[in-house]
Write a protein that holds these residues in place. Structure first.
Motif, PDB file in Angstrom:
ATOM      1  N   VAL A  50       0.867  -1.189  -0.089  1.00 27.85           N
ATOM      2  CA  VAL A  50       0.118   0.170  -0.237  1.00 27.85           C
ATOM      3  C   VAL A  50       0.919   1.306   0.046  1.00 27.85           C
ATOM      4  N   PHE A  51       0.860   2.003  -1.118  1.00 24.81           N
ATOM      5  CA  PHE A  51       1.857   3.085  -1.306  1.00 24.81           C
ATOM      6  C   PHE A  51       0.866   4.438  -1.236  1.00 24.81           C
ATOM      7  N   VAL A  96      -1.707  -1.453  -3.796  1.00 23.54           N
ATOM      8  CA  VAL A  96      -2.840  -0.140  -3.534  1.00 23.54           C
ATOM      9  C   VAL A  96      -1.829   0.966  -3.869  1.00 23.54           C
ATOM     10  N   PHE A  97      -2.332   2.056  -4.631  1.00 25.44           N
ATOM     11  CA  PHE A  97      -1.786   3.259  -4.843  1.00 25.44           C
ATOM     12  C   PHE A  97      -2.846   4.317  -4.244  1.00 25.44           C
ATOM     13  N   LEU A 126      -2.606  13.145   6.798  1.00 23.52           N
ATOM     14  CA  LEU A 126      -1.611  12.347   7.081  1.00 23.52           C
ATOM     15  C   LEU A 126      -1.925  11.091   7.986  1.00 23.52           C
ATOM     16  N   SER A 127      -2.993  11.424   8.838  1.00 24.04           N
ATOM     17  CA  SER A 127      -3.462   9.914   9.832  1.00 24.04           C
ATOM     18  C   SER A 127      -3.836   8.982   8.882  1.00 24.04           C
ATOM     19  N   GLU A 128      -4.680   9.482   7.891  1.00 22.53           N
ATOM     20  CA  GLU A 128      -5.134   8.353   6.990  1.00 22.53           C
ATOM     21  C   GLU A 128      -3.953   7.430   6.579  1.00 22.53           C
ATOM     22  N   VAL A 129      -2.865   7.940   6.125  1.00 25.35           N
ATOM     23  CA  VAL A 129      -1.745   7.392   5.386  1.00 25.35           C
ATOM     24  C   VAL A 129      -1.027   6.647   6.459  1.00 25.35           C
ATOM     25  N   ARG A 130      -0.869   7.202   7.766  1.00 28.02           N
ATOM     26  CA  ARG A 130      -0.377   6.367   8.847  1.00 28.02           C
ATOM     27  C   ARG A 130      -1.055   5.040   9.093  1.00 28.02           C
ATOM     28  N   ARG A 131      -2.541   5.078   9.058  1.00 31.65           N
ATOM     29  CA  ARG A 131      -3.126   3.840   9.223  1.00 31.65           C
ATOM     30  C   ARG A 131      -3.107   2.977   8.213  1.00 31.65           C
ATOM     31  N   LEU A 132      -3.002   3.354   6.716  1.00 29.45           N
ATOM     32  CA  LEU A 132      -3.159   2.452   5.604  1.00 29.45           C
ATOM     33  C   LEU A 132      -1.951   2.136   5.027  1.00 29.45           C
ATOM     34  N   CYS A 133      -0.706   2.983   5.145  1.00 30.44           N
ATOM     35  CA  CYS A 133       0.264   2.543   4.126  1.00 30.44           C
ATOM     36  C   CYS A 133       1.419   2.109   4.650  1.00 30.44           C
ATOM     37  N   ASP A 134       2.326   1.449   3.732  1.00 31.75           N
ATOM     38  CA  ASP A 134       3.647   0.746   3.860  1.00 31.75           C
ATOM     39  C   ASP A 134       4.756   1.945   3.707  1.00 31.75           C
TER      40      ASP A 134
END
Length: 307
Positions: A31-32, A181-182, A188-196
């Protein structure tokens, strides 16, 4: 070979250089997160990856297909799910009719599973949908044909907190199944939860590509403290305290440069060290939040004014 590979991808509109020599790779099965303020160039990148815009220079490969090969890209897109930041569903159609149309084009082997999860109101016309229901319908159309790669532009827009949580759990499960997943976001908080990993774009230029943990260590937290009695400013004499602002409430006649009852600062140090100090004082309120994306850019990536 990565699932997505950008090589000097550029889109020049003349007065605006929307993408400027952007190069990075999204590995298969990760997940990028593609992170940046609104207007940074995220959607332009996505539209070029999907063949909706032609690059001015450079190129990219999506699932091994050069985006300049229009015929091959059409075939590759059968294995791609795309959620736009602005769903363009026929507002006169019902949700069920929208899904039937998408199923006829690309299949719908996961339709029932996704409807159980996101529950858009299928019997109502799209014109009567809330923004959240439009987004839920879009999520179903994105994943219903079981794609190998999904490209999501601001995927949680309009979703309530419960559905955001369900979506996060679903996306992590998709990654574990091997789906790439791109994900474009300015939250920022959404990216923290979801991304590698994350790539950060600002004013059309790629700023950095980092593991999400590395990014978050540098961005820090916004801390707000409210104490019952004045606290000496030495209380916040810690490594990692930035942009300290102190006040004294209720006109106590205390110099805020020497003591405070309320303060706000960004903290990039060890949060446990800060928390260890709190029991020594009577606190009225304490809040610790993610730093706003705009502050992240101003502190770590330069620039002045509105980003």
């Amino acid at each position: 070979m990565g699932a997505i590979e950008l090589e000097g991808l550029t889109k020049d509109y003349g007065p605006v250089l929307a993408n400027d020599d952007v190069s990075f790779t999204v590995e298969s099965g990760e997940v990028f997160g593609y992170l940046g303020p609104n207007g940074a160039g995220k959607t332009t990148t996505i539209r070029m990856l999907l063949g909706f815009l032609n690059p001015t220079a450079g190129t990219a490969r999506v699932l091994g297909t050069d985006i300049r090969d229009r015929k091959a890209l059409v075939e590759a897109k059968r294995r791609i799910g795309h959620l736009s930041d602005d769903q363009a569903f026929d507002e006169q159609a019902t949700g069920a009719e929208i899904l039937d149309l998408h199923a006829a084009v690309k299949g719908d082997e996961r339709r029932a599973e996704l409807l159980d999860l996101f529950e858009p109101p299928l019997d109502r016309r799209v014109r009567d949908y809330s923004s959240g229901n439009v987004q839920k319908l879009g999520l179903v159309t994105t994943f219903m044909h079981d794609p190998d790669l999904v490209i999501l532009d601001e995927p949680t827009n309009g979703l309530d907190p419960l559905v955001k949580h369900q979506f996060a759990e679903f996306l992590r499960a998709e990654r574990d199944r091997g789906v790439t997943v791109f994900l474009s976001s300015h939250i920022l908080s959404e990216v923290r939860r979801l991304c590698d990993r994350v790539g950060i774009i600002r004013e059309g230029r790629l700023v950095t590509v980092d593991p999400v943990d590395s990014l978050l260590r540098r961005t820090g937290k916004v801390v707000r403290l409210h104490s019952a009695e004045p606290i000496p400013v030495e209380f916040v004499d810690l490594d990692g305290v930035h942009d300290l602002e102190t006040t004294v409430s209720d006109g106590r006649g205390v110099d805020p440069e020497a003591a405070f009852t309320e303060c706000t600062f960004t903290f990039t140090g060890d949060i446990n060290e800060l928390l260890d100090r709190l029991p020594d004082h009577e606190m009225v309120d304490v809040s610790i939040e993610e730093a706003p994306l705009e502050d992240v850019f101003l502190r770590f990536y330069g620039g002045e004014g509105d980003v």
